[in-house]
Design an enzyme around this catalytic site. Sequence first.
Site, PDB file in Angstrom:
ATOM      1  N   CYS A  44     -35.638  37.065   3.995  1.00 38.62           N
ATOM      2  CA  CYS A  44     -36.597  36.665   3.047  1.00 38.62           C
ATOM      3  C   CYS A  44     -36.750  35.284   2.854  1.00 38.62           C
ATOM      4  O   CYS A  44     -37.760  34.449   2.780  1.00 38.62           O
ATOM      5  CB  CYS A  44     -36.054  36.822   1.657  1.00 38.62           C
ATOM      6  SG  CYS A  44     -34.916  38.467   1.557  1.00 38.62           S
ATOM      7  N   SER A  45     -35.582  34.555   3.165  1.00 37.47           N
ATOM      8  CA  SER A  45     -35.715  33.051   3.055  1.00 37.47           C
ATOM      9  C   SER A  45     -36.464  32.583   4.065  1.00 37.47           C
ATOM     10  O   SER A  45     -37.553  31.679   3.911  1.00 37.47           O
ATOM     11  CB  SER A  45     -34.335  32.402   3.310  1.00 37.47           C
ATOM     12  OG  SER A  45     -33.148  33.385   2.864  1.00 37.47           O
TER      13      SER A  45
END
Lengths: 154, 171
Positions: A44-45
């Site tokens: 996600c980052s």
Amino acid sequence: MLKKKETAPDFTLFSAPDKRIRLQELKGRNIILAFYPADWSPVCSDQMALYNEMLGYFNKYDADIFGISVDSKWCHQAFVQSRNLKFPLLADFEPKGEICKKYGVYDDQEGESQRALFVIDKEGTIAWSYLSPIGTNPGADGILDALETLTQKL
Amino acid sequence: MSLRPAVSSIDHVQGNANAAVELVEFGDYQCGFCGAAFPIVKEIQETFGDQVKFVFRNFPLVQAHPYARIAALAAEAAALQGKFWEMHDAIYMKQDELGEELFIKQVEKLGLDVDQFKKDMESEKVQTKVEDDFESGMRSGVNGTPSFFVNGEKFDGGATDLYAMLKESSS
């Protein structure tokens, strides 16, 4: 999961400890909602960092992007600061996952959002939606194609 | 996901133009993973020689990497004096020294016109090339750096996976 031509369910969510955003009030802009499982998890980052690089391109299509996860506003604040994100993350925190559920992208097993993208047009109708495999960063090509289609219609 | 637009004359191409394998990398000069992929790409080129054509497109993640954009501009400015790959290689080999000093040192070493190089780095032509590359990455589904495309299709893996895949398909 909600599909094209359905009305995007309205919501009001914290975008910062002292600020809430209501979807209905964003009418007149194209909206990108990027549901993702959690702050701090590696893929996600990458995904949020990737979108952070593309804000100028989204803006060309009159579009604003919002990340959404079940993390709290405080967690989002720390994550935004850590990654220097220039767009808001919305906290679907109380009641937990309510908005994820309305959009049909809640993962009951993990208690997190699935990884899903929605492009909503200026009238609040879903123009495109996409469910990504949980471990795969979906990139932005689908978003841009959807935005381009919207712009060509006008 | 497919490469959009396809490789053309505006791209920097290394190796046999008619090779069976067309390898395209979207890379960021300040990205550590790209730095790690650099020697592996070289190894791929050495191992497979004429069978491989290599293309590099810029995908600078400027919010995460403050030097990514100027490094891309430097390589493109060197390209205008015919030394794209020399600058490209120098930057990846000295990634920890990234900065204007490194670019100028290389420009001098390569015997290029320094004033012209500086002017070119700021020119619209060079900036547009970098932006067009980035946009092509977005349209092609690039989701991080480095991202590789093999014969126009996104390759799901890093440089070592790529090496292994090529090795397997050639044996």
